[in-house]
Scaffold this motif. Structure first.
Motif, PDB file in Angstrom:
ATOM      1  N   LEU A 115      68.238  39.677 111.986  1.00 18.44           N
ATOM      2  CA  LEU A 115      68.445  40.244 110.655  1.00 18.44           C
ATOM      3  C   LEU A 115      69.732  39.738 110.011  1.00 18.44           C
ATOM      4  O   LEU A 115      69.836  39.693 108.792  1.00 18.44           O
ATOM      5  CB  LEU A 115      68.492  41.771 110.748  1.00 18.44           C
ATOM      6  CG  LEU A 115      67.222  42.433 111.303  1.00 18.44           C
ATOM      7  CD1 LEU A 115      67.475  43.904 111.575  1.00 18.44           C
ATOM      8  CD2 LEU A 115      66.071  42.231 110.331  1.00 18.44           C
ATOM      9  N   ARG A 116      70.704  39.398 110.829  1.00 16.80           N
ATOM     10  CA  ARG A 116      71.985  38.908 110.313  1.00 16.80           C
ATOM     11  C   ARG A 116      72.744  38.208 111.432  1.00 16.80           C
ATOM     12  O   ARG A 116      72.422  38.352 112.602  1.00 16.80           O
ATOM     13  CB  ARG A 116      72.821  40.027 109.708  1.00 16.80           C
ATOM     14  CG  ARG A 116      73.335  41.027 110.724  1.00 16.80           C
ATOM     15  CD  ARG A 116      74.223  42.110 110.074  1.00 16.80           C
ATOM     16  NE  ARG A 116      74.575  43.120 111.030  1.00 16.80           N
ATOM     17  CZ  ARG A 116      73.887  44.224 111.287  1.00 16.80           C
ATOM     18  NH1 ARG A 116      72.792  44.473 110.605  1.00 16.80           N
ATOM     19  NH2 ARG A 116      74.293  45.074 112.203  1.00 16.80           N
ATOM     20  N   VAL A 117      73.782  37.484 111.023  1.00 18.81           N
ATOM     21  CA  VAL A 117      74.725  36.870 111.955  1.00 18.81           C
ATOM     22  C   VAL A 117      76.084  37.472 111.641  1.00 18.81           C
ATOM     23  O   VAL A 117      76.485  37.540 110.473  1.00 18.81           O
ATOM     24  CB  VAL A 117      74.767  35.331 111.786  1.00 18.81           C
ATOM     25  CG1 VAL A 117      75.798  34.723 112.721  1.00 18.81           C
ATOM     26  CG2 VAL A 117      73.404  34.723 112.009  1.00 18.81           C
ATOM     27  N   SER A 118      76.785  37.918 112.663  1.00 20.74           N
ATOM     28  CA  SER A 118      78.114  38.491 112.453  1.00 20.74           C
ATOM     29  C   SER A 118      79.136  37.752 113.304  1.00 20.74           C
ATOM     30  O   SER A 118      78.788  37.081 114.279  1.00 20.74           O
ATOM     31  CB  SER A 118      78.114  39.985 112.797  1.00 20.74           C
ATOM     32  OG  SER A 118      77.848  40.165 114.162  1.00 20.74           O
ATOM     33  N   LEU A 119      80.390  37.886 112.899  1.00 22.22           N
ATOM     34  CA  LEU A 119      81.497  37.306 113.655  1.00 22.22           C
ATOM     35  C   LEU A 119      82.771  38.022 113.281  1.00 22.22           C
ATOM     36  O   LEU A 119      82.816  38.757 112.291  1.00 22.22           O
ATOM     37  CB  LEU A 119      81.619  35.799 113.410  1.00 22.22           C
ATOM     38  CG  LEU A 119      81.816  35.285 111.984  1.00 22.22           C
ATOM     39  CD1 LEU A 119      83.258  35.404 111.520  1.00 22.22           C
ATOM     40  CD2 LEU A 119      81.398  33.841 111.902  1.00 22.22           C
ATOM     41  N   GLN A 120      83.792  37.803 114.079  1.00 26.43           N
ATOM     42  CA  GLN A 120      85.130  38.315 113.808  1.00 26.43           C
ATOM     43  C   GLN A 120      86.097  37.153 113.906  1.00 26.43           C
ATOM     44  O   GLN A 120      85.879  36.223 114.687  1.00 26.43           O
ATOM     45  CB  GLN A 120      85.534  39.382 114.821  1.00 26.43           C
ATOM     46  CG  GLN A 120      84.667  40.603 114.796  1.00 26.43           C
ATOM     47  CD  GLN A 120      85.038  41.572 115.915  1.00 26.43           C
ATOM     48  OE1 GLN A 120      85.782  41.252 116.837  1.00 26.43           O
ATOM     49  NE2 GLN A 120      84.505  42.782 115.839  1.00 26.43           N
ATOM     50  N   THR A 121      87.154  37.222 113.124  1.00 29.43           N
ATOM     51  CA  THR A 121      88.193  36.204 113.207  1.00 29.43           C
ATOM     52  C   THR A 121      89.537  36.839 112.895  1.00 29.43           C
ATOM     53  O   THR A 121      89.603  37.934 112.324  1.00 29.43           O
ATOM     54  CB  THR A 121      87.889  35.018 112.264  1.00 29.43           C
ATOM     55  OG1 THR A 121      88.798  33.949 112.552  1.00 29.43           O
ATOM     56  CG2 THR A 121      88.007  35.405 110.802  1.00 29.43           C
ATOM     57  N   GLU A 122      90.592  36.151 113.260  1.00 29.71           N
ATOM     58  CA  GLU A 122      91.930  36.660 113.016  1.00 29.71           C
ATOM     59  C   GLU A 122      92.278  36.524 111.530  1.00 29.71           C
ATOM     60  O   GLU A 122      91.849  35.566 110.875  1.00 29.71           O
ATOM     61  CB  GLU A 122      92.961  35.887 113.855  1.00 29.71           C
ATOM     62  CG  GLU A 122      92.886  36.177 115.332  1.00 29.71           C
ATOM     63  CD  GLU A 122      91.725  35.458 116.004  1.00 29.71           C
ATOM     64  OE1 GLU A 122      91.241  34.435 115.469  1.00 29.71           O
ATOM     65  OE2 GLU A 122      91.282  35.923 117.061  1.00 29.71           O
ATOM     66  N   PRO A 123      93.076  37.454 111.008  1.00 25.68           N
ATOM     67  CA  PRO A 123      93.432  37.399 109.587  1.00 25.68           C
ATOM     68  C   PRO A 123      94.124  36.100 109.161  1.00 25.68           C
ATOM     69  O   PRO A 123      93.935  35.634 108.055  1.00 25.68           O
ATOM     70  CB  PRO A 123      94.380  38.587 109.406  1.00 25.68           C
ATOM     71  CG  PRO A 123      94.083  39.504 110.542  1.00 25.68           C
ATOM     72  CD  PRO A 123      93.614  38.634 111.674  1.00 25.68           C
TER      73      PRO A 123
END
Length: 152
Positions: A115-123
């Motif tokens: 349904l979606r692709v998610s990720l996290q990254t540093e500011p």
């Protein structure tokens, strides 16, 4: 420079080189180098928890990697793809390796019906943030990320 993408498992001939690159990724973020522990961790994550490791090869050498994990989307009774790690060897940066890996992960998620692709990254990771924005990623409004540390 042509880039070949290979899904790497612990049995794959490129696994040792991929594990070394993953160890370099850890060192990049301030962790001590530990190649045997890194290879063992990757093996467990791939074989037990379903982590997918894709490596970008240039001239038959790992230039970058991406890891993804499929997670349940409970409310929609579907699944989502989470990009867990993206790393390009410093000598290979700024020549499209990260974009190639990201586009591959997005295409794989679509093919799998995510349904979606998610990720996290540093500011402060502005180069990555610019790439993610170009690919259509947007911040999640009204969402706070919370953690509960279980170890020190």
């Amino acid at each position: 420079m042509p880039t070949d993408l290979v899904r790497v498992t612990p049995e794959h001939a490129d696994f040792p080189a991929a594990a070394t690159l993953f160890d370099d990724y850890r060192v990049h973020y301030g962790r001590p180098s530990d190649p045997p522990a890194t290879a063992g961790w990757l093996t467990r994550q791939i074989t037990t928890y379903g982590l997918t490791l894709t490596v970008a090869l240039q001239n038959s050498r790992p230039a970058g990697l991406i890891t993804t994990l499929v997670l349940p989307a409970s409310l929609r009774l579907g699944q989502v793809c989470s990009i867990r790690d993206l790393f390009v060897h410093p000598a290979q940066r700024r020549n499209g390796v990260a974009r190639t890996l990201m586009e591959h992960a997005i295409a794989e998620a679509r093919t799998a019906g995510a349904l979606r692709v998610s990720l996290q990254t540093e500011p402060g990771n502005t180069a990555a943030q610019a790439l993610y924005a170009e690919l259509g990623f947007r911040p999640v409004p009204d969402l706070d990320a919370l953690i509960l540390p279980l170890t020190s």
